[in-house]
Write an enzyme that holds these catalytic residues in place. Structure first.
Site, short mmCIF file in Angstrom:
data_model
loop_
_atom_site.label_atom_id
_atom_site.label_comp_id
_atom_site.label_asym_id
_atom_site.label_seq_id
_atom_site.Cartn_x
_atom_site.Cartn_y
_atom_site.Cartn_z
N GLU A 1 86.40 14.82 -14.97
CA GLU A 1 85.87 15.74 -13.95
C GLU A 1 84.93 16.69 -14.68
O GLU A 1 85.38 17.55 -15.45
CB GLU A 1 87.01 16.52 -13.29
CG GLU A 1 88.02 15.65 -12.57
CD GLU A 1 87.44 14.93 -11.37
OE1 GLU A 1 86.42 15.38 -10.84
OE2 GLU A 1 88.02 13.90 -10.97
N CYS B 1 83.22 25.08 -10.79
CA CYS B 1 82.38 23.88 -10.85
C CYS B 1 81.79 23.56 -9.48
O CYS B 1 80.82 22.82 -9.39
CB CYS B 1 83.20 22.71 -11.38
SG CYS B 1 84.73 22.49 -10.46
N GLU C 1 90.47 12.68 -8.54
CA GLU C 1 91.78 13.31 -8.52
C GLU C 1 92.13 13.56 -7.06
O GLU C 1 91.36 13.25 -6.16
CB GLU C 1 91.74 14.62 -9.31
CG GLU C 1 91.39 14.42 -10.79
CD GLU C 1 91.43 15.71 -11.59
OE1 GLU C 1 91.07 16.76 -11.04
OE2 GLU C 1 91.80 15.64 -12.77
P1 NDP Z 1 84.47 22.25 -22.24
O1 NDP Z 1 84.01 20.87 -22.02
O2 NDP Z 1 83.86 23.03 -23.32
O3 NDP Z 1 86.03 22.30 -22.48
C1 NDP Z 1 86.99 21.74 -21.61
C2 NDP Z 1 88.26 21.47 -22.37
O4 NDP Z 1 88.00 20.47 -23.35
C3 NDP Z 1 88.78 22.67 -23.14
O5 NDP Z 1 90.18 22.65 -23.16
C4 NDP Z 1 88.19 22.45 -24.51
O6 NDP Z 1 88.89 23.12 -25.50
C5 NDP Z 1 88.35 20.95 -24.64
N1 NDP Z 1 87.46 20.33 -25.61
C6 NDP Z 1 86.32 20.80 -26.16
N2 NDP Z 1 85.81 19.92 -27.04
C7 NDP Z 1 86.64 18.86 -27.04
C8 NDP Z 1 86.65 17.60 -27.73
N3 NDP Z 1 85.70 17.27 -28.59
N4 NDP Z 1 87.65 16.74 -27.49
C9 NDP Z 1 88.61 17.03 -26.59
N5 NDP Z 1 88.67 18.21 -25.92
C10 NDP Z 1 87.69 19.10 -26.14
O7 NDP Z 1 84.32 22.98 -20.83
P2 NDP Z 1 84.57 24.51 -20.51
O8 NDP Z 1 85.97 24.87 -20.88
O9 NDP Z 1 83.43 25.29 -21.07
O10 NDP Z 1 84.53 24.49 -18.92
C11 NDP Z 1 83.38 24.59 -18.18
C12 NDP Z 1 82.90 23.22 -17.72
O11 NDP Z 1 83.92 22.58 -16.97
C13 NDP Z 1 81.71 23.30 -16.80
O12 NDP Z 1 80.79 22.31 -17.17
C14 NDP Z 1 82.29 23.00 -15.44
O13 NDP Z 1 81.37 22.47 -14.53
C15 NDP Z 1 83.36 22.04 -15.78
N6 NDP Z 1 84.35 21.99 -14.72
C16 NDP Z 1 84.42 20.85 -13.95
C17 NDP Z 1 85.31 20.80 -12.90
C18 NDP Z 1 85.43 19.57 -12.06
O14 NDP Z 1 86.42 19.45 -11.36
N7 NDP Z 1 84.51 18.65 -12.10
C19 NDP Z 1 86.19 21.93 -12.58
C20 NDP Z 1 86.03 23.05 -13.47
C21 NDP Z 1 85.14 23.05 -14.50
P3 NDP Z 1 88.41 24.59 -26.00
O15 NDP Z 1 88.15 25.41 -24.79
O16 NDP Z 1 89.55 25.03 -26.76
O17 NDP Z 1 87.17 24.32 -26.79
#
Ligand code: NDP
Length: 481
Positions: A248, A282, A461
């Site tokens: 997502e 999002c 989902e």
């Molecule tokens: P990120 O992609 O930066 O992070 C999401 C999660 O992935 C965090 O727990 C992060 O950890 C983890 N993560 C980061 N790098 C890795 C990796 N290499 N391998 C595995 N896990 C990793 O997103 P954000 O937290 O910045 O969230 C914002 C984004 O989420 C926006 O793009 C938004 O549009 C999207 N989003 C989408 C939704 C949907 O339903 N489609 C709903 C809500 C948000 P850590 O934070 O510790 O780096």
């Protein structure tokens, strides 16, 4: 100051290396607790616990699994004030929003999936006199669940609840930026008596903990919500390992307003769909397309209403726009406002950081921002900003609105405002998005499929689709004679 703990095998424990990261309160810019800086060894410990718990949990009756989930839902409801306060402090969102949206929805997720599993059935296929086929849906195994910071407990529970209800055990990682309510959830699971190892929560960085979950040899499915770039990276690791993947991802959602809409409803809702949670949902509509006859009136009223939104201390009831989640994210959003100016955009309101006084003077605030005069295909209108920044653009025909709406690589959500029934259907049919809201926004029925198309994700989902993901179908064919 509080030290958050990992939740592994039913216990709250320190990371094996005893290393911690700072956890900031975005409203004040100050460190207020510490997060385990876990690594692949903590993830493997969590995996071993989840693996050991899987046979008993997956063979427990659905009714018993349901009881645990409903108990967790009840405890979330009983702890609403505490959880909402923690969410607001950790994320910067207005406390009121956490109390009315985030935490009630987290409880609803456990309740919905805790009861939903009791109604989940698989088909049979009769071959008349020859044979009968039935489908067994079996829990896949240990599920890896990774969630973002914008709706911390809401999205964390949206993954964990269906996984547990379906009979999977879980290794989960909340965003390191907002770990607090996941930590409080682990306390709630202990209180609910959830068997050891069924849910394991490992805190830490995406590149370490997230990556260790995704690349773990024996975790067969990954449910991820986050940015598109991270999703791509995860897919590149998980796909060659043939893991089941639900992604997502990001969005750049269009909000299409026709001149025949119910104006007052549209205006009030557009304020929410633009700036709720500081625009960090999002599903927020960040590109607003307005039919030309309505453009000037909308522009004037929208600016006026946006200027009335109080930016301030998230704990203050009058606050409508709280703090941006982190300093790097604040900088990223402001860099997009600069880009918009370079691309010829005119900032109609906002466009800068807001400096508050006293305890909040180091907090990360941005005034809600409206920009006009940009081409539909410029970077500002194509890339996800994920903050309180929207662009407004006039259009003349349905075709033009659709062309602009569908022009990005994303396809998560969309909104159409019109009182013209057949046009509403026509638009819904042609917009490239997983969700089309007609005359509303963020109205959610948890039974519906949730997800995006194109670079907004893979898979769905919500409802039984989530159970389909966390289970594997097996065809059993019985010859009748
Ligand atoms: P990120 O992609 O930066 O992070 C999401 C999660 O992935 C965090 O727990 C992060 O950890 C983890 N993560 C980061 N790098 C890795 C990796 N290499 N391998 C595995 N896990 C990793 O997103 P954000 O937290 O910045 O969230 C914002 C984004 O989420 C926006 O793009 C938004 O549009 C999207 N989003 C989408 C939704 C949907 O339903 N489609 C709903 C809500 C948000 P850590 O934070 O510790 O780096």
């Amino acid at each position: 100051m509080e030290y958050i703990k990992n939740y592994i095998n039913g216990q709250l424990i320190e990371p094996l290396d005893k290393k911690y990261l700072d956890n900031f309160n975005p409203a004040t810019g100050k460190v207020y607790s510490y997060i385990p800086d876990s690594d692949e060894n903590d993830v493997d410990k969590a995996y071993q616990a989840a693996k050991a718990a899987f046979p008993a949990w997956s063979s427990l009756s659905k009714n018993k699994r349901s009881d645990y989930l409903i108990r967790i839902a009840q405890l979330i409801e009983q702890n609403l004030d505490r959880l909402a306060l923690a969410e607001s402090i950790d994320n910067g969102k207005p406390l009121k929003l956490a109390k009315t949206v985030d935490i009630p929805r987290a409880a609803a997720n456990f309740h919905f999936y805790g009861t939903g599993i009791l109604h989940y059935a698989a088909p049979t296929h009769s071959m008349e006199d020859t044979a009968i086929n039935y489908t067994l849906r079996q829990a896949v195994g240990v599920a890896g669940c990774i969630s973002p910071w914008n709706l911390p407990l809401y999205l964390f529970s949206w993954k964990i609840a269906p996984a547990l209800a379906a009979g999977c055990t879980v290794v989960a990682k909340p965003s390191e930026v907002t770990p607090m309510t996941a930590f409080l959830l682990s306390e709630i699971c202990i209180e609910a008596g959830l068997p050891a190892g069924v849910l394991n929560i490992v805190h830490g960085l995406g590149g370490k903990v997230g990556n260790a979950i995704v690349s773990h040899r024996d975790i067969p499915l990954i449910s991820f919500t986050g940015g598109t770039v991270t999703g791509k990276q995860i897919a590149s690791i998980a796909a060659p390992m043939f893991k089941k993947l639900s992604l997502e991802l990001g969005g750049k959602n269009p909000n299409i307003i026709f001149a025949d809409c119910d104006y007052d409803k549209m205006l009030a809702t557009t304020i929410h769909s633009s700036f709720s949670n500081q625009g960090q949902i999002c599903l927020c509509g960040s590109r607003i397309f307005i039919e030309r006859p309505l453009y000037e009136k909308f522009k004037k009223d929208f600016i006026e209403k946006t200027k009335q939104l109080k930016v301030g201390n998230p704990l203050d009831d009058a606050t409508k726009v709280g703090a941006i989640v982190s300093k790097p994210h604040q900088e990223k959003i402001l860099s997009y406002v600069e880009l918009a100016k370079q691309e010829g955009g005119k900032v109609l309101c906002g466009g800068e950081a807001v400096k508050l006084d006293g305890d909040f003077k180091e907090g990360y605030y941005i005034a809600p921002t409206i920009i006009e005069g940009l081409a539909y295909n410029c970077r500002t209108n194509q890339e996800e900003i994920f903050g309180p920044v929207v662009t407004i653009t006039p259009f003349d025909t349905e075709e033009e609105a659709l062309m602009m709406a569908n022009s990005t690589m994303y396809g998560l959500a969309s909104v159409v405002w019109t009182e013209h029934l057949t046009r509403a259907h026509r638009m819904a049919n042609q917009i490239h998005a997983g969700i089309v809201w007609i005359n509303c926004w963020l109205l959610r029925d948890l039974r519906t499929p949730f997800g995006g198309v194109k670079a907004s994700g893979v898979g769905r989902e919500g409802g039984f689709e989530a159970f389909d993901f966390f289970t594997e179908p097996k065809n059993v064919c019985i010859k009748l004679s």
